[in-house]
Design a protein around this motif. Structure first.
Motif, PDB file in Angstrom:
ATOM      1  N   TRP A   5       0.848  -1.190   0.000  1.00  0.00           N
ATOM      2  CA  TRP A   5       0.000   0.000   0.000  1.00  0.00           C
ATOM      3  C   TRP A   5       0.884   1.242   0.000  1.00  0.00           C
ATOM      4  CZ3 TRP A   5      -5.049   0.053   3.285  1.00  0.00           C
ATOM      5  CH2 TRP A   5      -5.793   1.187   3.018  1.00  0.00           C
ATOM      6  N   VAL A   6       1.347   1.659   1.147  1.00  0.00           N
ATOM      7  CA  VAL A   6       2.124   2.906   1.176  1.00  0.00           C
ATOM      8  C   VAL A   6       3.511   2.735   0.567  1.00  0.00           C
ATOM      9  CG1 VAL A   6       0.860   3.812   3.142  1.00  0.00           C
ATOM     10  CG2 VAL A   6       3.004   2.613   3.535  1.00  0.00           C
ATOM     11  N   ASP A   7       4.005   1.514   0.485  1.00  0.00           N
ATOM     12  CA  ASP A   7       5.312   1.299  -0.131  1.00  0.00           C
ATOM     13  C   ASP A   7       5.195   0.843  -1.588  1.00  0.00           C
ATOM     14  OD1 ASP A   7       4.292  -1.196   0.444  1.00  0.00           O
ATOM     15  OD2 ASP A   7       6.183  -2.015   1.171  1.00  0.00           O
ATOM     16  N   ARG A  19      -0.213  10.960   0.895  1.00  0.00           N
ATOM     17  CA  ARG A  19       0.658   9.956   1.532  1.00  0.00           C
ATOM     18  C   ARG A  19       0.287   9.788   3.003  1.00  0.00           C
ATOM     19  NH1 ARG A  19       4.454   6.280   0.633  1.00  0.00           N
ATOM     20  NH2 ARG A  19       5.904   5.986   2.311  1.00  0.00           N
ATOM     21  N   TRP A  20       0.072  10.899   3.715  1.00  0.00           N
ATOM     22  CA  TRP A  20      -0.296  10.835   5.125  1.00  0.00           C
ATOM     23  C   TRP A  20      -1.625  10.086   5.302  1.00  0.00           C
ATOM     24  CZ3 TRP A  20      -4.478  12.569   7.944  1.00  0.00           C
ATOM     25  CH2 TRP A  20      -4.337  12.473   9.343  1.00  0.00           C
ATOM     26  N   ASP A  22      -2.961   7.819   3.247  1.00  0.00           N
ATOM     27  CA  ASP A  22      -2.728   6.395   2.968  1.00  0.00           C
ATOM     28  C   ASP A  22      -2.021   5.717   4.129  1.00  0.00           C
ATOM     29  OD1 ASP A  22      -3.975   6.134   0.493  1.00  0.00           O
ATOM     30  OD2 ASP A  22      -2.179   6.691  -0.629  1.00  0.00           O
ATOM     31  N   GLU A  23      -1.020   6.363   4.699  1.00  0.00           N
ATOM     32  CA  GLU A  23      -0.315   5.780   5.851  1.00  0.00           C
ATOM     33  C   GLU A  23      -1.263   5.590   7.027  1.00  0.00           C
ATOM     34  OE1 GLU A  23       2.942   8.470   6.460  1.00  0.00           O
ATOM     35  OE2 GLU A  23       4.144   7.560   4.859  1.00  0.00           O
ATOM     36  N   TRP A  24      -2.123   6.572   7.269  1.00  0.00           N
ATOM     37  CA  TRP A  24      -3.064   6.482   8.382  1.00  0.00           C
ATOM     38  C   TRP A  24      -4.066   5.344   8.159  1.00  0.00           C
ATOM     39  CZ3 TRP A  24      -8.385   7.140   9.002  1.00  0.00           C
ATOM     40  CH2 TRP A  24      -8.814   7.170  10.336  1.00  0.00           C
ATOM     41  N   GLU A  26      -3.740   2.683   6.144  1.00  0.00           N
ATOM     42  CA  GLU A  26      -3.041   1.406   6.211  1.00  0.00           C
ATOM     43  C   GLU A  26      -2.817   0.999   7.663  1.00  0.00           C
ATOM     44  OE1 GLU A  26       0.686  -0.205   3.860  1.00  0.00           O
ATOM     45  OE2 GLU A  26       1.315   0.778   5.739  1.00  0.00           O
ATOM     46  N   SER A  27      -2.376   1.937   8.486  1.00  0.00           N
ATOM     47  CA  SER A  27      -2.122   1.608   9.895  1.00  0.00           C
ATOM     48  C   SER A  27      -3.398   1.180  10.605  1.00  0.00           C
ATOM     49  CB  SER A  27      -1.469   2.785  10.621  1.00  0.00           C
ATOM     50  OG  SER A  27      -2.384   3.851  10.797  1.00  0.00           O
ATOM     51  N   ARG A  50       7.052  -1.988   9.504  1.00  0.00           N
ATOM     52  CA  ARG A  50       6.314  -0.766   9.832  1.00  0.00           C
ATOM     53  C   ARG A  50       5.421  -0.928  11.057  1.00  0.00           C
ATOM     54  NH1 ARG A  50       5.780  -0.611   4.552  1.00  0.00           N
ATOM     55  NH2 ARG A  50       3.535  -0.885   4.377  1.00  0.00           N
ATOM     56  N   TYR A  51       4.958  -2.159  11.288  1.00  0.00           N
ATOM     57  CA  TYR A  51       4.014  -2.401  12.389  1.00  0.00           C
ATOM     58  C   TYR A  51       4.477  -3.589  13.234  1.00  0.00           C
ATOM     59  CZ  TYR A  51       1.404   0.389   9.067  1.00  0.00           C
ATOM     60  OH  TYR A  51       1.037   1.379   8.183  1.00  0.00           O
TER      61      TYR A  51
END
Length: 184
Positions: A5-7, A19-20, A22-24, A26-27, A50-51
């Motif tokens: 996803w983000v990568d 990007r922010w 998508d990162e949120w 995904e997390s 990442r997690y």
């Protein structure tokens, strides 16, 4: 996750806000899911890095194909036996650039190693580079239903696989498994 996803290299160059977001998202998906399934070890390791708190619930199930999908196919219209049929089935253009393939065919045509009337090069699927001019000897078909795509694969002489550099890093098209099943 069939893809990162983000990568994911397809999302590079987006705005910071996108990007922010998508990162949120995904997390949240990783945090809230009971289990996270991925299709490549590369994606699994990337998410686990990442997690790390949720690494134990990230599972790898490799891509593949369903043998029963190849039963009772509606075979593509009869093909001429006078030429070799090269086929690409799926989305293409952009990061899956066919230009080097076209150049190679042109070189073979120009040196006389290959005659245009002895080959058929067909792309079936979504084309994502509408501004490019395609050679007149290339046939382009719109997307077709899955069974019809498998019919094309099984009647092709040679299946073409366009891959990007990033796909070598572990996120690769699932099409390769159906190509292998088609034995082309």
């Amino acid at each position: 996750f069939r893809d990162g996803w983000v990568d994911n290299f397809l999302f590079q160059g987006q705005s910071r806000l996108r990007r922010w977001i998508d990162e949120w998202i995904e997390s949240r998906v990783v945090k809230d899911a009971d289990a996270v399934m991925v299709v490549t070890d590369h994606i699994r390791k990337s998410l686990q890095l990442r997690y790390p708190k949720y690494a134990q619930k990230i599972y790898l199930i490799h891509n593949g194909f369903d043998r029963s999908d190849f039963e009772n196919l509606n075979v593509f219209p009869t093909r001429s036996s006078n030429c070799v049929h090269y086929d690409y089935v799926g989305n293409w253009g952009g990061f899956r650039d066919p230009a080097p393939l076209f150049k190679a065919f042109e070189e073979l045509f120009n040196e006389g190693s290959l005659l245009k009337d002895e080959v058929s090069l067909t792309f079936t699927g979504g084309y994502h580079d509408k501004d490019s001019t395609l050679p007149d000897w290339v046939t382009v078909n719109p997307p077709v239903p899955h069974k019809a795509a498998l019919g094309i694969m099984t009647t092709s002489s040679v299946l073409i696989l366009l891959a990007s550099i990033s796909e070598r890093e572990g996120a690769f098209t699932s099409k390769i498994f159906e190509y292998l099943a088609a034995q082309r």
